[in-house]
Design an enzyme around this catalytic site. Structure first.
Site, PDB file in Angstrom:
ATOM      1  N   GLY A 110     -39.081 -12.877   5.520  1.00  0.00           N
ATOM      2  CA  GLY A 110     -38.105 -13.981   4.655  1.00  0.00           C
ATOM      3  C   GLY A 110     -37.055 -14.983   6.295  1.00  0.00           C
ATOM      4  N   GLN A 111     -38.194 -15.361   6.209  1.00  0.00           N
ATOM      5  CA  GLN A 111     -37.007 -16.587   7.422  1.00  0.00           C
ATOM      6  C   GLN A 111     -37.716 -17.657   7.258  1.00  0.00           C
ATOM      7  OE1 GLN A 111     -34.803 -15.362  10.362  1.00  0.00           O
ATOM      8  NE2 GLN A 111     -34.645 -13.727   8.834  1.00  0.00           N
ATOM      9  N   THR A 112     -37.011 -18.427   6.496  1.00  0.00           N
ATOM     10  CA  THR A 112     -37.009 -19.883   6.825  1.00  0.00           C
ATOM     11  C   THR A 112     -38.074 -20.793   7.792  1.00  0.00           C
ATOM     12  OG1 THR A 112     -35.041 -20.829   7.034  1.00  0.00           O
ATOM     13  CG2 THR A 112     -36.025 -20.126   4.601  1.00  0.00           C
TER      14      THR A 112
END
Lengths: 1215, 185
Positions: free
Chosen positions: B69-71
């Site tokens: 879930g890292q941008t």
């Protein structure tokens, strides 16, 4: 590699593109080495092949493992070939030179592969049959003898590469001696070479000789010895070797020579390798001997200066020490449970460092005591001492040693060791000790030997190491300590669980982030960021950890500026970190020893203040005010710069200053108004800082009483007089802020009086024009309100300073630059504030009538002094000014100005301006060329000037933004289309001649080739036009050798490269001859004389009457006063004479002429001889000598009376 | 000899491999990691952070960087001490709707020059769920053939049952090891 199976889809691409080529070379080499008869390949060809191979394989130095899939195909054929050659050498010897040359060629390739991939890997592909031992050894010995004899029979490449063959064979032998049979059984030819020793002894003796070598051969010999001597069947030889080593090391040091150092290294390498490979139990017996070797090493005088010896000694200490210690299975060791993919969490089995090959090893029980306590203590003490060594390699070795030894000691002894390591972290210890301490801690953590309960003692020490920065002279040391500190935390993150690290995490995280934002060195910032990443990934529980690591990653922290000004503010958005970041700046970095860093820190502090709130800002303000009077320069500077950034940002954030604070600021203004404040070493940087501070105070609009404003004004004027351009620039900024902040509200009269009038007055009064620079700049940057009423006066004042004049008070180049810059800012101010029709009209008049004509003069500044073409500064600045003024013009015309006064006519201002820029864009200084190009392009974008600039459309086409415009080589090509525009051709030629005729550098070459190309494309008409243009410059600039020399050179190029002789007409040649001959009269400039002579010589190739006229001049030049010129003329004559056509040869007495030209020593001969010879020459060509020959002075005649003068002259003429 | 040289040597000795686990959210990355670690896979919630797990596998030490879930992934590609040797891209094979997104993100990642040398393993995850796309379909949809000279492989798997996971890991480790540690015994 896994074979692709049917069900999965994917691709395994080849990673080594050159593999096939490399294999082909290997194949060729092998075929050739095995071919019958004479070797056909020449030395040159073989070398080219080897070089190609080298170029291909060396690409893989960084990631040599990529070669692994191909290694077999590369090494095996070569190794097999080597084997065959070695057998041939021993059993059926042929021509020795030939066969050894072949061996060397094969070995070169093998050695190259070995250097790239490492000998341990490559070795695996070598043949290892027992019958190879002897051939390999005897081949090595033959090679050794051959290389020592350096016989001429070998070609050069072979002689150079013998050492590579030695290395290769030593590596091979190191594999061969491991055969599992008694070496005596294969020892067949004991009598070969005369000796009757066993083969083992022979090998050892050969290797001993190699140990003296200074290079890689020594290391390989050491490797071979270690393999051979640790064989179970050779303990006697091993003991002999150690005794021999001892004897060699203890030789009288007075008799030691340079090669003994190499021998010492070789011996230590060998002993270290022996103790690495041998088994612990078998080595125990000879350990005492090894200890003696270590002691000897320590006592050697070289060991103090040679870090390699110390490192090897340290290595030996560790290895020999371990022989006496049993490996130990310590269950108490801390170990983070390691998972396997099998799914179970298992306790990691303790790594047994230095475990010996044989399985019969006995392990000590955990609680079992060590027998040789004293010995161990001595060992550890020695390591601790080495941890502080001045050289990194020694410290590393010691750290590793500590780790290895500690893993074999009981718990309480390790605790003692850790205590001693921690003692290294003290202020009294040097940087080496801190670094070594960090390395040791990391090593111990890596092995799980630091117990969790010791962490709370250790971590503060490491945090201290992260801040280690000690000033030493003009720089500081400690980046390696900080780097190692990061490594310790990185290792900790990986070795301990988050339960153990828990309470320490915030401290570590804060400190790592501070380091990744604010460290001076890129490697420390990156290391800190990596350690932080690891900490977050392994330990979890770090507040805003993921956000912070995304902000401060490997890439963003690379640039110091971005780390300070972009990364740090983003990190400071998290409350956990903002405090420590700001504190670090305020405590450390603002007062760092490097000025750039202090300035960056000040800027960074300003970005952090809004996030930290009012209370912090006031605290920082007081702290900085307190330090602004510090005695130490760095601290004072840092504090002032910090204040100058802090004050405005406080105002922007709405933090109001208290009365007490204003009082302090006032006091500071009082203080800096005193010239004494700037005294002392490094005063300049205090000037800069004070200007920034005053700027900051004004920007912050601190509520000041009137007399304080006066003080600021006074102080600014004072700083403007400074010679540093940076100080001037900062002072001008402060001046602008002052006008805006404190003068704006006053009556206009007062404002003018305090600014423009004051500075015009000062400029008028100041005797030295150098000191005016700042005033001129300040004058030019008066605000619009002040500028309008007195624009004419201001401009004429600036103009006076911008133009060089013959008068005594003519201004210096620096002042001219400042004045032009002043005009630029004046133009900008006026143009942006011309609101009424009246103002617009006035500005239009000013631009057309004064400013642009003035700039057309300043752009022609070619002042030269010992700093070189310093006029280029003025030209550079003038171009900027021209652009600004034309932009002003454009906007005036857009507003519907009354049109230019001189819109038509050939000589209109705008066209002249563009012409001047075109000239600059072809000149020889790269920087100027590019600036001119871009200025012109931007000016051509001004649509309102279209009708005022001639050939606007064509120029636009030429200056259209293209892809290759910034490439300098293309700029000439690109712009020479201008030659077709008649209006600009002359300007272009003027510029181009300076580049093309400049000294023979790359600019000249490109310029000439572009010129020749465009002349060819433009046809004969173009060539003539260019030539006439060049002639016109010669006429116009007679006597200015700065211009004349390059122009003549350019004409020279037209003769040599564009065959001007064939295309030119008599009229042109006559004109050129007149100019050339005219410039030589009474000329004392050797370079000019040479160039002119060469031009005349070129003209001699033309038809009559030019031929006769110019030939005559050439002969006449034979009595020039300078020997070099006389010789030069003679050479030109000779060149001309040998290229005579047949009919010419008949017409003249060519033989006699040739003889005269070549035989007479024109430069050093006696004056009388030269004169007679010249007269004879004239006769040869049927010419009348000039009548006034008697008056001609040949200086050789005066030789005796002015020997010294002559010597000086000879010197200056380049002999 | 700098610190980095030493670290590089230590890494080689320990046979360490660094793998980066990426993919769109809800692709099942953490489930796969948990499965590998032998942890309970039944209660995986969306990964908020990132986690480094060390696993021993066939004699190699794998550092698996599970970046959920890292941008932005850029920060994880490399650091001072190490580079990414292998990429594991996880696809939710049932999520047909977001295949286009998935393709875009994957190709965006692959053009990054700093990852050029990394081996790529694509897990076509959730094969145990009905409606899962086959790997041939995914291959077409993701235009994997446009990838140039990279080493890559697509493997069907299920993070929940563990099927295929081991096989994929075997390949990626072998491929990397063949490049890096072939003869470092």
């Amino acid at each position: 590699m896994a074979a692709p199976d049917d069900e999965d889809l994917g691709r395994d691409a080849a990673l080594v593109r050159e593999a096939d080529d490399m294999k082909a070379i290997v194949r060729e080499t092998v075929e050739e080495a095995e071919a019958e008869g004479e070797c056909k390949t020449t030395q040159r060809l073989a070398r080219a092949r080897v070089d190609k191979f080298k170029a291909m394989i060396e690409k893989y130095k960084e990631q040599s493992t990529l070669l692994d899939p191909h290694l077999k195909d590369l090494v095996l054929p070569l190794a097999t070939c080597l084997k065959r050659l070695s057998h041939e050498h021993l059993y059926e010897p042929k021509d020795k030179v030939e066969s050894l040359t072949r061996v060397v060629r094969v070995c070169r390739l093998l050695h190259m592969i070995t250097t790239v991939r490492g000998y341990k890997t490559v070795k695996k592909f070598y043949p290892s049959a027992p019958e190879d031992v002897e051939p390999a050894f005897y081949l090595l010995r033959s090679l050794k003898e051959a290389s020592e004899a350096r016989s001429d029979a070998f070609d050069e490449a072979t002689l150079e590469s013998f050492w590579e063959a030695h290395c290769t064979l030593l590596v091979w032998l190191s594999l061969l001696v491991l055969i599992p049979f008694d070496l005596a059984t294969i020892d067949t030819r004991e009598d070969q070479g005369g000796g009757s020793e066993s083969i083992v002894v022979k090998i050892v003796d050969t290797c001993k000789a190699f140990l003296l070598n200074a290079g890689l051969v020594r290391d390989m010999a050491a490797h071979l010895l270690s393999q051979l001597l640790t064989r179970p069947d050779s303990p006697g030889v091993l003991k002999d070797f150690l005794e021999w080593s001892q004897a060699n090391l203890s030789k009288d040091s007075a008799a030691a020579s340079a090669s003994d150092v190499f021998l010492t290294l070789g011996i230590s390498c060998t002993v270290a390798a022996i103790f690495k490979h041998g088994s612990r139990l078998s080595l125990r017996a000879i350990a005492p001997l090894a200890w003696q070797v270590i002691e000897l090493l320590e006592s050697l005088p070289e060991s103090r200066s040679n870090s390699l010896i110390r490192k090897l000694r340290c290595k030996l200490l560790c290895r020999v020490g371990l022989v006496n210690l049993k490996p130990r299975l310590a269950l108490w060791r801390y170990s983070l449970g390691s998972r396997t993919t099998a799914g179970a969490v298992v306790q990691q089995t303790v790594r047994r460092e230095g475990e010996r090959g044989d399985g019969s090893e006995d392990y000590a029980e955990d609680e079992e005591d060590v027998e040789e306590i004293e010995e161990v203590e001595e060992l550890v003490g020695s390591f601790l001492e080495n941890l502080c060594d001045k050289d990194t390699i020694v410290r590393w070795s010691a750290a590793k040693g500590i780790g290895r030894v500690a893993s074999r000691l009981p718990k309480d002894m390790i605790a003692d060791i850790i205590d001693s390591v921690l003692e290294l972290f003290s202020k009294t210890e040097g940087d080496g000790a801190w670094h070594g301490g960090c390395l040791a801690l990391a090593e111990l953590a890596w092995r799980g030997l630091l117990l969790p309960q010791q962490l709370s003692e250790i971590i503060p020490k490491v945090v201290e190491a992260l801040r280690y920065d000690v000033k030493r002279g003009a720089h500081s040391v400690g980046s390696h300590v900080r780097d190692a500190g990061c490594y310790v935390f990185w290792a900790f993150s990986r070795s301990y669980s988050s339960e153990v690290m828990g309470e320490h995490l915030p401290v570590i995280a804060r400190n790592l982030l501070v380091l990744s934002c604010f460290d001076r060195e890129i490697n420390c910032r990156r290391a800190a960021s990596a350690a932080f990443q690891e900490l977050v990934g392994r330990q979890g529980k770090i507040a805003h950890g993921i956000e912070a690591l995304t902000i401060a990653d490997y890439f963003t922290v690379s640039s110091r500026k971005s780390a300070y000004l972009t990364v740090a503010p983003k990190i400071a958005a998290f409350d956990e970190y903002s405090g420590s970041l700001a504190e670090h700046l305020l405590d450390t970095k603002l007062f760092h020893w490097e000025k750039v860093l202090r300035e960056l820190a000040a800027k960074a502090l300003a970005t952090l203040v809004p996030m930290l709130g009012e209370k912090f800002a006031h605290g920082a303000l007081i702290a900085l005010l307190g330090k602004a009077g510090d005695l130490e320069l760095d601290i004072r500077h840092g504090a002032i710069v910090g204040l100058s950034e802090l004050l405005p940002v406080m105002r922007e954030s709405g933090f109001t200053l208290t009365e007490a604070e204003i009082g302090e600021v006032l006091k500071l203004i009082q203080a800096v108004d005193d010239p004494k404040y700037y005294r002392g070493k490094g005063g300049t940087i205090i000037y800069e800082a004070v200007c920034c501070l005053l700027d900051g105070i004004c920007k912050a609009k601190v509520d000041l009483p009137g007399d304080a404003v006066g003080k600021i004004d006074h102080c600014i004027s004072f700083c403007l007089k400074h010679l540093s351009t940076i100080v001037q620039e900062y002072a001008v900024n402060a001046f602008k802020s002052l006008c805006f902040a404190y003068y704006d509200g006053m009556p206009l009269e007062t404002q003018i009086q305090r600014t423009a009038s004051k500075y015009m007055d000062l400029i008028g009064k100041e005797r030295s024009s150098l000191l005016c620079q700042g005033y001129v700049l300040a004058l030019g940057s008066c605000p619009a309100k002040i500028m309008w009423p007195c624009a004419d006066e201001v401009f004429s004042c600036l103009r006076r300073k911008a133009l060089p004049s013959e008068e005594a008070d003519s201004s210096e180049v620096e002042t001219r630059v400042a004045a032009v810059r002043g005009i630029t800012s004046m133009c900008k101010t006026l143009s942006s504030s011309a609101n009424t029709g009246e103002q617009r009209g006035a500005l239009m008049d000013l631009l057309y009538g004064s400013i642009i004509p003035c700039l057309l003069e300043t752009i022609d500044d070619y002042t030269i002094d010992n700093r070189g073409d310093i006029g280029s500064w003025v030209r550079h600045e003038s171009m900027e000014a021209i652009e600004v003024s034309l932009f002003a013009l454009d906007s005036l015309l857009r507003e519907g100005g009354s049109g230019a006064p001189s819109t038509s006519g050939k000589d209109n201002v705008e066209t002249n301006v563009v012409g001047a820029l075109i000239k600059q864009s072809l000149e020889k200084i790269d920087r100027i060329r590019h600036a001119a190009y871009f200025h012109t392009r931007r000016i051509l974008g001004l649509t309102n000037l279209e009708k005022n600039i001639e050939c606007w459309t064509q120029l636009r086409e030429i200056y259209r933004p293209g892809s290759e415009e910034t490439d300098n080589s293309n700029l000439f090509d690109h712009l020479l289309a201008i030659l077709r525009l008649e209006q600009y051709r002359n300007c272009a030629i003027q510029g181009l001649a300076l580049s093309a005729g400049g000294l023979g550098d790359s600019v000249s070459q490109t310029a000439v080739s572009s010129l020749v190309r465009s002349v060819e494309e433009g046809g004969e008409g173009m060539l003539m036009a260019v030539a006439w243009d060049l002639h016109a410059i010669l006429v116009k600039k007679t006597g200015t050798s700065r211009v004349v020399v390059p122009v003549m050179r350019t004409i020279d190029f037209l003769f040599s490269k564009a065959s001007l002789v064939e295309h030119g007409d008599t009229k042109l040649f006559e004109a050129l001859l007149t100019e050339a001959w005219g410039s030589t009269r009474g000329c004392r400039d050797i370079v000019l004389l040479q160039v002119a002579l060469s031009l005349i010589a070129n003209l001699t190739y033309a038809k009559d009457p030019i031929f006769t006229a110019s030939f005559y001049k050439l002969i006449a030049a034979l009595i020039n006063r300078y020997p070099k010129i006389r010789r030069c003329a003679a050479e030109h004559l000779y060149m001309r004479i040998i290229s005579f056509e047949e009919d010419e040869e008949e017409r003249f007495d060519v033989d006699r002429a040739t003889e005269l030209v070549t035989e007479v020593s024109w430069d050093t001969g006696a004056a009388a001889d030269i004169k007679t010879a010249r007269l004879d020459l004239f006769k040869c060509f049927g010419m009348e000598p000039p009548k006034k020959i008697e008056n001609s002075k040949v200086q050789v005649a005066k030789k005796d009376e002015a020997m010294t003068n002559y010597a000086a002259l000879v010197n200056s003429a380049g002999y | 000899m700098g610190l980095l040289t030493v670290i590089k040597k230590v890494k080689a000795k320990e046979k360490e491999i660094r793998l980066l686990m990426v993919g769109l959210d809800n692709a099942g990355k953490t489930t796969i990691v948990k499965n590998l670690c032998g942890e309970d896979v039944s209660k995986t919630s969306p990964t908020l952070g990132f986690e480094i797990k060390t696993l021993a596998h066939n004699g190699y030490k794998l550092n698996i960087w599970d970046v959920g879930g890292q941008t932005t992934l850029r920060s994880y590609w490399r650091n001072y001490y190490e580079q990414t040797e292998g990429l594991i891209w996880v696809i939710d094979s049932t999520d047909v709707r977001r295949l286009e997104d998935c393709k875009r993100e994957l190709h965006k990642l692959l053009v990054e020059e700093r990852l050029a040398g990394a081996t790529l393993l694509i897990f076509a995850n959730k094969q145990d769920v009905s409606g899962a796309q086959s790997q041939e379909d995914l291959l077409k949809a993701l235009e994997l053939d446009k990838m140039g000279e990279r080493h890559w492989r697509i493997v069907s798997c299920s993070g929940v049952t563990g099927e295929g996971v081991g096989k994929g890991l075997d390949w990626v480790v072998e491929d990397i090891a063949a490049r890096i540690y072939m003869f470092n015994n």
